[in-house]
Design an enzyme around this catalytic site. Structure first.
Site, PDB file in Angstrom:
ATOM      1  N   ASP A 335       4.196 -26.784  75.203  1.00 50.10           N
ATOM      2  CA  ASP A 335       4.393 -25.397  74.800  1.00 50.10           C
ATOM      3  C   ASP A 335       5.407 -25.298  73.664  1.00 50.10           C
ATOM      4  OD1 ASP A 335       4.249 -22.410  75.342  1.00 50.10           O
ATOM      5  OD2 ASP A 335       6.394 -22.780  75.646  1.00 50.10           O
ATOM      6  N   GLU A 389       0.604 -26.962  71.351  1.00 49.05           N
ATOM      7  CA  GLU A 389       0.500 -25.528  71.080  1.00 49.05           C
ATOM      8  C   GLU A 389       1.355 -25.273  69.841  1.00 49.05           C
ATOM      9  OE1 GLU A 389       1.719 -21.118  72.314  1.00 49.05           O
ATOM     10  OE2 GLU A 389       3.027 -22.844  72.169  1.00 49.05           O
TER      11      GLU A 389
END
Length: 677
Positions: A335, A389
């Site tokens: 993330d 991401e």
């Protein structure tokens, strides 16, 4: 083991196949060299492995030995550390005092076997010059919250028998990812559990045809509404969903269904909570994090790791090792990679040219950590899947390290869902710019594998809308019966299928769907908070809607299964790029070929076309997918399994063979080559 960078100072690593990077060659080589030098310093120029370095979770925390227990902690700024808990009646006891063993802040104490017991609650009292605070161990593997006081405590977790694994990880397969959140996977109001997910949701994912699940919010996080992105305890399974053994059972059951299990890993920042988390653990603000403003992520209200510190690298790499070894995970979605890479976290920047990536705005230590993380997990498990991401488009993130990249296996094509939302918000249907859409769907670097998606959890969260909510609005509550003949319902159902099909058909190397969106789940995601009076109304999935054959939701789910199956049967994700056949802006039609199949879309809101000419290789083509089929909620204007033969000549190019097709409005068809009948 996957290849790593053999010679980072080579004058021509593969990344320079993109000639537009050549003006930045010196800076790119400097960054590659920095990553390699970091690796060499940690491994002492190859004389020890990253595995021997990544030992934080084995060195620190509470561990049971044959002769007793040992507890170690890293707290350089501390002047005293005591363990308090059920074993001390929550009072400071000199028998549970740690001793400083090293000048760099390692504290240690040994205890007899009877000092701790399974499920016992405890925490630390850390003292520093000028202060004292309750803390949870930095490597704690089990944290529970008292339902009355809401205080979080560490919990001894030493069950009598270890979990007995039944299934091994599935073999590599085409990557169809089902993004999930265990807590909101149930229909009843409340927090779902690992057990419920295993028995009720995993079979649905298998039936839907997906090959991997990507689980959010696994690491412990005090605030449920953070979606799991404000982590406090990096080695602890969130206890609100169940026990470590129950999570292992979920992973094991998924493997038994040939589903790989990926985890959202949050190494981009840490919760700013001080009692439960890492912030100010030993009284200093910069133990794990940068000091001053650089150590604070203002937008996320969190702390930013200092990736230049060896102990931070040890902590984070050990964290990856722990989840792989303890829970048999098959991969990670990292993330917030953009936030890690750039000093300004990439906020408010458009990243319109390569110059935006190669100034002085990149944290080379963060880049080196990502390089090390990929090298490490791929050495542990060659088939481990890592996904970035990363929203800025930083070149080389998903390029192999042998070619001078960072080494992620995939990156998310994050511009695609944003573009779909933009189309729905800013353009009338008859004005959709199909050439621009084609460009967005296929905009990716040749040396990087990407995962496409029409929407993820980001688009479903409160403040935005899912595609189905954009298409239907409030009519989704009253107009989803299969008997409904309104144009609103037909438009929404038709476009929902077409959007997903063209996104998958043009996907780089993987496809993702967020839980429930495959059947057009109504409403948004909104976790309990003061703003909604702590309601769970929007923190659940209404599976009864898709199970009701009288509603269009069942039709959308049936189409999604057929779409995924078609893509798997014909190897779409392993095929080379889609090749455009035509775009007709006035007709709102587009056609392309991939994996030998022909895809034709008529996005026009009201015009159907008869005998529409489409260039094609000579031969027979059978219709294998039709978005207008009645079982998919369409009008059934095409005959199932229709076989088409190409004709010589035609209205467009007389020297090519062509198909002559009937294209109903708001319909897409997929034709596969074959003999047919």
């Amino acid at each position: 083991m996957k290849e790593c960078c053999k010679d980072p100072c080579s004058p021509d690593p593969g990344i320079f196949r993109d000639s537009f990077l050549l003006p930045h060659r010196e800076e790119i080589l400097r960054r590659i060299g920095h990553c390699q030098q970091k690796y060499e310093r940690i491994t002492q120029k190859g004389h020890r492995s990253l595995e021997k370095f990544a030992m934080y979770h084995k060195e620190f925390g509470l561990h049971r030995l044959n002769s007793g227990w040992i507890f170690r902690e890293w707290a350089p700024n501390a002047t005293a550390i005591h363990i308090i808990g059920e074993m001390t009646q929550w009072q400071i006891d000199p028998e549970f005092c740690l001793e400083r063993k090293t000048a760099d802040g390692v504290w240690e104490a040994s205890f007899p076997l009877g000092a701790f017991f399974h499920k016992a609650l405890y925490r630390l009292v850390v003292t520093w010059k000028g202060g004292r605070g309750d803390r949870l161990p930095t490597a704690v593997t089990r944290v529970v919250q008292d339902p009355d006081s809401l205080i979080f405590n560490a919990q001894v977790w030493e069950p009598e028998s270890p979990y007995m694994w039944r299934h091994s990880s599935p073999d590599p397969a085409d990557l169809f990812i089902y993004e999930t959140h265990v807590g909101m996977a149930q229909e009843t109001w409340g927090v779902g559990t690992f057990k419920e997910f295993e028995t009720r949701v995993l079979p649905r994912i298998k039936t839907a045809g997906y090959t991997a699940i990507q689980i959010m919010a696994v690491q412990e996080h005090p605030y449920y509404g953070s979606f799991g992105y404000h982590v406090t305890n990096f080695f602890a399974v969130s206890s609100r969903f169940g026990t470590p053994e129950e999570f292992k059972s979920l992973v094991d059951a998924a493997h038994g269904l040939d589903l790989k299990v990926f985890m959202d890993v949050v190494h981009s920042h840490s919760s700013s909570n001080e009692i439960e988390g890492l912030s100010r653990f030993d009284g200093s603000l910069d133990q794990f994090f940068h000091s001053g403003d650089r150590g604070i992520h203002r937008l996320w209200d969190s702390r930013c790791f200092d990736y230049g510190k060896p102990m931070v690298l040890n902590f984070l790499l050990s964290n990856l090792r722990y989840w792989i070894e303890e829970f048999h995970l098959d991969g990670f979605r990292f993330d917030g990679v953009t936030s890690m890479l750039f000093y300004d976290h990439g906020l408010g920047r458009a990243f319109t040219c390569y110059d935006d990536y190669y100034g002085n705005s990149v944290d080379l230590d963060a880049l080196a950590y990502l390089y090390l993380a990929n090298r490490f997990v791929h050495a542990m498990i060659p088939n481990c899947v890592t996904i970035a991401e990363e929203v800025s488009g930083y070149p080389g993130i998903a390029t192999s390290q042998s070619d001078g990249g960072t080494g992620f296996d995939y990156r998310y094509a994050m511009g695609i869902p944003d573009f779909w939302i933009r189309l729905l918000k800013e353009y009338r249907d008859e004005q959709w710019p199909l050439s621009l859409l084609w460009q967005e769907l296929n905009s990716r670097r040749e040396d990087e594998r990407t995962i496409s998606y029409a929407e993820s959890h980001d688009q479903a969260m409160v403040g935005d809308k899912t595609l189905m909510m954009h298409l239907m609005g409030r009519a989704i509550y009253s107009c989803m019966e299969r008997t409904n003949t309104s144009i609103t319902t037909f438009r929404a159902v038709a476009l929902h299928k077409m959007i997903r099909l063209i996104t998958l058909a043009t996907a780089g190397n993987g496809y993702l769907n967020f839980m429930g969106n495959e059947f057009g789940h109504p409403e948004w995601i909104d976790f309990p908070s003061a703003a909604n009076n702590w309601s769970y109304q929007h923190a659940r999935r209404q599976w009864s809607l898709v199970d009701n054959e009288d509603l269009m939701f069942s039709c959308l789910a049936r189409f999604d299964r057929a779409m995924v199956k078609t893509a798997k049967d014909h190897g779409i994700l392993n095929a080379s790029r889609a090749r455009l056949i035509f775009v007709h802006e006035a007709d709102k039609t587009i056609g392309f070929m991939r994996a030998g199949m022909i895809f034709v879309f008529n996005f026009h809101p009201d015009k159907s076309f008869v005998d529409y000419p489409v260039n094609a290789p000579t031969g027979r083509f059978k219709m294998v997918l039709d978005t207008d089929a009645t079982g998919f909620g369409g009008h059934g204007r095409l005959r199932a399994d229709q076989v088409h033969l190409t004709l010589k000549g035609g209205a467009i190019q007389n020297d090519n063979s062509q198909l002559s097709l009937y294209l109903p409005a708001r319909t897409a068809i997929v034709l596969a080559p074959g003999k047919g009948q």
